[in-house]
Design a protein around this motif. Sequence first.
Motif, PDB file in Angstrom:
ATOM      1  N   ILE A 155     -37.532   5.006  -0.414  1.00 35.12           N
ATOM      2  CA  ILE A 155     -38.972   4.731  -0.413  1.00 35.12           C
ATOM      3  C   ILE A 155     -39.267   3.378   0.218  1.00 35.12           C
ATOM      4  O   ILE A 155     -40.331   3.158   0.807  1.00 35.12           O
ATOM      5  CB  ILE A 155     -39.543   4.828  -1.843  1.00 35.12           C
ATOM      6  CG1 ILE A 155     -41.052   5.082  -1.790  1.00 35.12           C
ATOM      7  CG2 ILE A 155     -39.254   3.559  -2.654  1.00 35.12           C
ATOM      8  CD1 ILE A 155     -41.672   5.375  -3.142  1.00 35.12           C
ATOM      9  N   TYR A 156     -38.314   2.460   0.115  1.00 35.58           N
ATOM     10  CA  TYR A 156     -38.470   1.157   0.773  1.00 35.58           C
ATOM     11  C   TYR A 156     -38.528   1.341   2.288  1.00 35.58           C
ATOM     12  O   TYR A 156     -39.378   0.750   2.971  1.00 35.58           O
ATOM     13  CB  TYR A 156     -37.321   0.226   0.397  1.00 35.58           C
ATOM     14  CG  TYR A 156     -37.249  -1.033   1.237  1.00 35.58           C
ATOM     15  CD1 TYR A 156     -38.114  -2.097   1.010  1.00 35.58           C
ATOM     16  CD2 TYR A 156     -36.329  -1.126   2.296  1.00 35.58           C
ATOM     17  CE1 TYR A 156     -38.066  -3.241   1.802  1.00 35.58           C
ATOM     18  CE2 TYR A 156     -36.276  -2.264   3.088  1.00 35.58           C
ATOM     19  CZ  TYR A 156     -37.139  -3.319   2.830  1.00 35.58           C
ATOM     20  OH  TYR A 156     -37.090  -4.440   3.613  1.00 35.58           O
ATOM     21  N   PHE A 157     -37.627   2.171   2.828  1.00 32.58           N
ATOM     22  CA  PHE A 157     -37.640   2.423   4.264  1.00 32.58           C
ATOM     23  C   PHE A 157     -38.932   3.129   4.684  1.00 32.58           C
ATOM     24  O   PHE A 157     -39.447   2.889   5.784  1.00 32.58           O
ATOM     25  CB  PHE A 157     -36.419   3.242   4.673  1.00 32.58           C
ATOM     26  CG  PHE A 157     -35.143   2.467   4.668  1.00 32.58           C
ATOM     27  CD1 PHE A 157     -34.976   1.374   5.500  1.00 32.58           C
ATOM     28  CD2 PHE A 157     -34.096   2.814   3.813  1.00 32.58           C
ATOM     29  CE1 PHE A 157     -33.793   0.645   5.503  1.00 32.58           C
ATOM     30  CE2 PHE A 157     -32.910   2.091   3.803  1.00 32.58           C
ATOM     31  CZ  PHE A 157     -32.758   0.998   4.655  1.00 32.58           C
ATOM     32  N   HIS A 199     -45.575   0.110   7.592  1.00 32.69           N
ATOM     33  CA  HIS A 199     -46.002  -1.212   8.047  1.00 32.69           C
ATOM     34  C   HIS A 199     -45.893  -1.329   9.568  1.00 32.69           C
ATOM     35  O   HIS A 199     -46.636  -2.092  10.190  1.00 32.69           O
ATOM     36  CB  HIS A 199     -45.165  -2.294   7.378  1.00 32.69           C
ATOM     37  CG  HIS A 199     -45.404  -2.409   5.901  1.00 32.69           C
ATOM     38  ND1 HIS A 199     -46.641  -2.209   5.336  1.00 32.69           N
ATOM     39  CD2 HIS A 199     -44.566  -2.716   4.874  1.00 32.69           C
ATOM     40  CE1 HIS A 199     -46.564  -2.372   4.026  1.00 32.69           C
ATOM     41  NE2 HIS A 199     -45.306  -2.674   3.707  1.00 32.69           N
ATOM     42  N   ARG A 200     -44.947  -0.588  10.146  1.00 31.06           N
ATOM     43  CA  ARG A 200     -44.800  -0.596  11.608  1.00 31.06           C
ATOM     44  C   ARG A 200     -45.710   0.437  12.272  1.00 31.06           C
ATOM     45  O   ARG A 200     -45.625   0.669  13.476  1.00 31.06           O
ATOM     46  CB  ARG A 200     -43.350  -0.298  11.985  1.00 31.06           C
ATOM     47  CG  ARG A 200     -42.362  -1.356  11.503  1.00 31.06           C
ATOM     48  CD  ARG A 200     -40.934  -0.878  11.694  1.00 31.06           C
ATOM     49  NE  ARG A 200     -39.979  -1.800  11.096  1.00 31.06           N
ATOM     50  CZ  ARG A 200     -38.697  -1.513  10.866  1.00 31.06           C
ATOM     51  NH1 ARG A 200     -38.237  -0.318  11.180  1.00 31.06           N
ATOM     52  NH2 ARG A 200     -37.896  -2.406  10.326  1.00 31.06           N
ATOM     53  N   MET A 216     -50.138  10.564  -1.761  1.00 31.81           N
ATOM     54  CA  MET A 216     -50.033   9.599  -0.668  1.00 31.81           C
ATOM     55  C   MET A 216     -49.585  10.263   0.635  1.00 31.81           C
ATOM     56  O   MET A 216     -50.064   9.929   1.711  1.00 31.81           O
ATOM     57  CB  MET A 216     -49.049   8.488  -1.039  1.00 31.81           C
ATOM     58  CG  MET A 216     -49.480   7.601  -2.195  1.00 31.81           C
ATOM     59  SD  MET A 216     -51.029   6.734  -1.888  1.00 31.81           S
ATOM     60  CE  MET A 216     -52.132   7.645  -2.981  1.00 31.81           C
ATOM     61  N   LEU A 217     -48.673  11.235   0.516  1.00 30.59           N
ATOM     62  CA  LEU A 217     -48.213  11.955   1.697  1.00 30.59           C
ATOM     63  C   LEU A 217     -49.360  12.750   2.315  1.00 30.59           C
ATOM     64  O   LEU A 217     -49.537  12.769   3.539  1.00 30.59           O
ATOM     65  CB  LEU A 217     -47.059  12.891   1.338  1.00 30.59           C
ATOM     66  CG  LEU A 217     -46.441  13.689   2.489  1.00 30.59           C
ATOM     67  CD1 LEU A 217     -45.825  12.746   3.523  1.00 30.59           C
ATOM     68  CD2 LEU A 217     -45.396  14.661   1.967  1.00 30.59           C
ATOM     69  N   GLY A 218     -50.137  13.402   1.460  1.00 30.66           N
ATOM     70  CA  GLY A 218     -51.284  14.158   1.955  1.00 30.66           C
ATOM     71  C   GLY A 218     -52.305  13.261   2.643  1.00 30.66           C
ATOM     72  O   GLY A 218     -52.861  13.620   3.689  1.00 30.66           O
ATOM     73  N   ARG A 219     -52.522  12.084   2.103  1.00 31.20           N
ATOM     74  CA  ARG A 219     -53.482  11.153   2.693  1.00 31.20           C
ATOM     75  C   ARG A 219     -53.031  10.659   4.063  1.00 31.20           C
ATOM     76  O   ARG A 219     -53.860  10.272   4.879  1.00 31.20           O
ATOM     77  CB  ARG A 219     -53.689   9.955   1.762  1.00 31.20           C
ATOM     78  CG  ARG A 219     -54.479  10.262   0.502  1.00 31.20           C
ATOM     79  CD  ARG A 219     -54.671   9.011  -0.338  1.00 31.20           C
ATOM     80  NE  ARG A 219     -55.351   7.970   0.400  1.00 31.20           N
ATOM     81  CZ  ARG A 219     -55.500   6.720  -0.032  1.00 31.20           C
ATOM     82  NH1 ARG A 219     -54.976   6.365  -1.186  1.00 31.20           N
ATOM     83  NH2 ARG A 219     -56.143   5.826   0.695  1.00 31.20           N
ATOM     84  N   GLY A 224     -52.432   2.113  -1.982  1.00 29.23           N
ATOM     85  CA  GLY A 224     -51.901   3.219  -2.770  1.00 29.23           C
ATOM     86  C   GLY A 224     -50.414   3.419  -2.588  1.00 29.23           C
ATOM     87  O   GLY A 224     -49.693   3.714  -3.542  1.00 29.23           O
ATOM     88  N   VAL A 225     -49.933   3.242  -1.351  1.00 30.23           N
ATOM     89  CA  VAL A 225     -48.505   3.382  -1.077  1.00 30.23           C
ATOM     90  C   VAL A 225     -47.724   2.285  -1.789  1.00 30.23           C
ATOM     91  O   VAL A 225     -46.685   2.538  -2.405  1.00 30.23           O
ATOM     92  CB  VAL A 225     -48.238   3.345   0.444  1.00 30.23           C
ATOM     93  CG1 VAL A 225     -46.748   3.194   0.730  1.00 30.23           C
ATOM     94  CG2 VAL A 225     -48.778   4.602   1.101  1.00 30.23           C
ATOM     95  N   ASN A 226     -48.214   1.049  -1.711  1.00 24.00           N
ATOM     96  CA  ASN A 226     -47.526  -0.060  -2.365  1.00 24.00           C
ATOM     97  C   ASN A 226     -47.449   0.135  -3.877  1.00 24.00           C
ATOM     98  O   ASN A 226     -46.407  -0.077  -4.499  1.00 24.00           O
ATOM     99  CB  ASN A 226     -48.243  -1.380  -2.054  1.00 24.00           C
ATOM    100  CG  ASN A 226     -48.083  -1.802  -0.609  1.00 24.00           C
ATOM    101  OD1 ASN A 226     -47.181  -1.339   0.082  1.00 24.00           O
ATOM    102  ND2 ASN A 226     -48.969  -2.658  -0.142  1.00 24.00           N
ATOM    103  N   ALA A 227     -48.567   0.552  -4.479  1.00 24.56           N
ATOM    104  CA  ALA A 227     -48.601   0.746  -5.923  1.00 24.56           C
ATOM    105  C   ALA A 227     -47.672   1.874  -6.346  1.00 24.56           C
ATOM    106  O   ALA A 227     -46.941   1.764  -7.339  1.00 24.56           O
ATOM    107  CB  ALA A 227     -50.031   1.040  -6.381  1.00 24.56           C
TER     108      ALA A 227
END
Length: 202
Positions: A86-88, A94-95, A160-163, A176-179
Motif C-alpha cells: 500500500i505504501y508503493f 503522488h507521482r 478509494m479504488l472506485g474513486r 482519503g487515500v492517506n487516511a
Amino acid sequence: MSTANLDSALNTKAAVHGAEHEEEDHRMFGFIVFLISESVIFISFFVGYIVYKLSATDWYPAGFEGLEVREPFINTVVLVSSSFVIYFAERYLHRENLWGFRIFWFLTMAMGGYFLVGQAVEWMNLPFGFTDGVFGGTFYLLTGFHGLHVLTGVLLQGVMLGRSFIPDNYEGGEYGVNATSIFWHFVDVIWIVLFILIYVWR
C-alpha cells in the motif's frame, strides 16, 4: 481585469485554499483521535487477555493443547507485507501514475481478502467455540474484532479504488487515500501484537 480586481480574486482563491487545508487538518485530527480510541480498546483487550492467561489454572479448553502456528504465520506475513504494497500504491499516486496506484492498491485489497479467508478457514477447523472457557471467548473476541477492522480496511480501499476512476478526483496526497493507508498500517501493527500474544506465547 484591473489590478484591484486581480488582487481580490487572488485573495479569494488563497482564502478558499487555506480553508480547504484547515478542513483537511481538522479531518485528520479527528481521524487520529479515532485511531487513539481504537488503540485504547485493543490495549484493554490485550491487558485482559494477559491477566486471564496468567491467572487461569486451565487456560486451554479440555483436550486442546494449543493453536497451530504455520497457517496463521503465513497469513501474518501476507498481511504485514501488504503494508509495503500500500505504501508503493501511495507513491504511485503522488507521482500521478493512476494505473500504478490502482494495481498496487488492488493487490493490497487482495492480500487483505486472503487474510480474512485464512482466518475464516482457521475458525471453521478449530475444535472449540466462543463459549469454551476464557481462552475460547478471548480468542474469538480478539481475532474477530481485529478481523472486523481488516474487513473495514478492505472496504475503504474498495471505495478509494472506485474513486480513482472518477475524472479529476485524485491528486497527489489525496486525503482519503492517506487516511485509509494509515488505518491499514494500524491494523497490521495490531495484528502483530495479537499474533505474538495468541500464537507465539504458549
